[in-house]
Design an enzyme around this catalytic site. Structure first.
Site, PDB file in Angstrom:
ATOM      1  N   ASP A  17      69.673-152.184 -18.397  1.00 20.07           N
ATOM      2  CA  ASP A  17      68.956-153.430 -18.136  1.00 20.07           C
ATOM      3  C   ASP A  17      69.920-154.615 -18.178  1.00 20.07           C
ATOM      4  O   ASP A  17      70.929-154.587 -18.897  1.00 20.07           O
ATOM      5  CB  ASP A  17      67.859-153.637 -19.181  1.00 20.07           C
ATOM      6  CG  ASP A  17      66.747-152.592 -19.063  1.00 20.07           C
ATOM      7  OD1 ASP A  17      66.582-152.042 -17.962  1.00 20.07           O
ATOM      8  OD2 ASP A  17      66.062-152.345 -20.074  1.00 20.07           O
ATOM      9  N   TYR A  33      73.028-145.310 -28.534  1.00 20.55           N
ATOM     10  CA  TYR A  33      72.780-146.754 -28.484  1.00 20.55           C
ATOM     11  C   TYR A  33      72.745-147.330 -29.902  1.00 20.55           C
ATOM     12  O   TYR A  33      72.446-146.633 -30.870  1.00 20.55           O
ATOM     13  CB  TYR A  33      71.424-147.053 -27.843  1.00 20.55           C
ATOM     14  CG  TYR A  33      71.253-146.565 -26.436  1.00 20.55           C
ATOM     15  CD1 TYR A  33      71.475-147.398 -25.344  1.00 20.55           C
ATOM     16  CD2 TYR A  33      70.827-145.253 -26.181  1.00 20.55           C
ATOM     17  CE1 TYR A  33      71.294-146.949 -24.045  1.00 20.55           C
ATOM     18  CE2 TYR A  33      70.649-144.801 -24.880  1.00 20.55           C
ATOM     19  CZ  TYR A  33      70.888-145.648 -23.813  1.00 20.55           C
ATOM     20  OH  TYR A  33      70.717-145.196 -22.530  1.00 20.55           O
ATOM     21  N   ASP A  90      60.702-155.622 -24.237  1.00 24.88           N
ATOM     22  CA  ASP A  90      61.905-156.245 -24.808  1.00 24.88           C
ATOM     23  C   ASP A  90      61.710-157.755 -24.781  1.00 24.88           C
ATOM     24  O   ASP A  90      60.659-158.258 -24.360  1.00 24.88           O
ATOM     25  CB  ASP A  90      63.172-155.799 -24.069  1.00 24.88           C
ATOM     26  CG  ASP A  90      63.196-156.207 -22.596  1.00 24.88           C
ATOM     27  OD1 ASP A  90      62.407-157.098 -22.193  1.00 24.88           O
ATOM     28  OD2 ASP A  90      64.008-155.640 -21.842  1.00 24.88           O
ATOM     29  N   ARG A 139      63.547-149.204 -25.469  1.00 25.17           N
ATOM     30  CA  ARG A 139      62.520-150.228 -25.706  1.00 25.17           C
ATOM     31  C   ARG A 139      61.147-149.595 -25.890  1.00 25.17           C
ATOM     32  O   ARG A 139      60.333-150.083 -26.688  1.00 25.17           O
ATOM     33  CB  ARG A 139      62.510-151.274 -24.602  1.00 25.17           C
ATOM     34  CG  ARG A 139      62.493-150.774 -23.201  1.00 25.17           C
ATOM     35  CD  ARG A 139      62.927-151.899 -22.233  1.00 25.17           C
ATOM     36  NE  ARG A 139      63.298-151.367 -20.943  1.00 25.17           N
ATOM     37  CZ  ARG A 139      62.510-151.376 -19.874  1.00 25.17           C
ATOM     38  NH1 ARG A 139      61.307-151.903 -19.963  1.00 25.17           N
ATOM     39  NH2 ARG A 139      62.936-150.883 -18.738  1.00 25.17           N
TER      40      ARG A 139
END
Length: 304
Positions: free
Chosen positions: A39, A67, A81, A173
């Site tokens: 993203d 992550y 998000d 997310r």
């Protein structure tokens, strides 16, 4: 033409497509592809394939990823998000750190995850985020994803700092949203950094500005990973002289053409080279027939 894989550090504000466009401008090369979107507000590791290595894109997309993320409890957004519109809030005042740890740790392993509307997945040929921007919500089927490891690095309520290693297709997310739902207070993702894709790590990544500098001083290829290095776990096989030409053309060849008869298991994959050491491609072994057949070819004639 450049051939190989570059470990790019995608900075905030760029889409994955923006990174490819920038690299085309820096290198003057059209044949470039990325290995899975990040993203725009996320940052971190984005392997980018050049030349013959673009045939690797689908293989690298399938790799596990890690992550570091910040989950914000008590806030729900339409994008899951902080780039989205706040559509709900939850009470976090009574939630304890122990409850947070229990909820987070319960997601380790396989679970059914419903992809978010703001994603690049397609329904009837149209991307979900395009439908979402039109104000439409469509039914999405849950997909099985695997959280290999989830570790809480710090809790500072309403924020939870986590490290997550997961299978392909996992939306961090959505994971944050699902954890918030389990806690009964809702949640969204506040920050995201991708720290690893397969064996590409954050520490070894290069920013676009560094890549541009390397291109100008003639050292860019020092950053490139050779194509065959992506398959270093596979046995190396050299095609015998009488089979070399046909193997370069993607034909099957017999086990005896390797000089290593009896060394392979059914369906085993190997790296195949010619006698000059040029990497030809990945072949799979059919034990019942005693032959190797092509899986993915990289020995291609360049057409600039």
């Amino acid at each position: 033409m450049i051939h190989g894989v570059l470990n790019v550090y995608k900075e905030k504000g760029y889409t994955s497509h923006d990174v490819v466009a920038k690299l085309r401008g820096i290198t003057g090369q059209k044949k470039i592809g990325h290995t899975g979107t990040l993203d725009p507000e996320a940052e971190g590791v984005l392997p980018v394939c050049f030349g013959k290595a673009t045939r690797l894109c689908d293989m690298l997309t399938d790799k596990d990823k890690c992550y570091e993320t910040v989950m914000l409890l008590g806030v729900e957004t339409d994008t899951q998000d902080m780039t989205g519109k706040v559509i709900g809030r939850g009470d976090t005042s009574g939630i304890t750190e122990e409850e947070v740890r229990t909820a987070v740790e319960s997601f380790e392993g396989a679970y059914e995850q419903v992809p978010p509307m703001y994603s690049a997945l397609k329904v009837n040929g149209k991307k979900l985020y395009e439908l979402a921007r039109e104000g439409k919500v469509v039914e999405r089927k849950a997909r099985k994803v695997t959280i290999h490891e989830i570790e809480i690095m710090k809790i500072s309520l309403p924020r939870v700092y986590m490290r997550v290693c997961c299978s392909k297709g996992t939306y961090i997310r959505t994971l944050c949203r699902d954890i918030g739902e389990k806690l009964g207070c809702t949640a969204c993702m506040e920050e995201l950094v991708r720290t690893r894709v397969s064996d590409f790590t954050l520490q070894d990544s290069a920013t676009l500005s560094e890549i541009e500098r390397r291109k100008k001083d003639g050292t860019l290829e020092e950053l490139l990973r050779p194509i065959d290095q992506m398959f270093s776990e596979l046995k190396r096989v050299t095609a015998a002289a009488e089979w070399e030409k046909s193997v370069r053309n993607g034909s099957a060849f017999p086990e005896k053409g390797t000089g290593k008869e009896g060394s392979f298991d059914e369906s085993e994959r190997v790296r195949v080279y010619d006698r000059a050491g040029a990497f030809i491609g990945i072949y799979g072994y059919k034990k019942s027939e005693g032959i190797f057949t092509p899986v993915k070819m990289f020995y291609l004639v360049e057409r600039d």
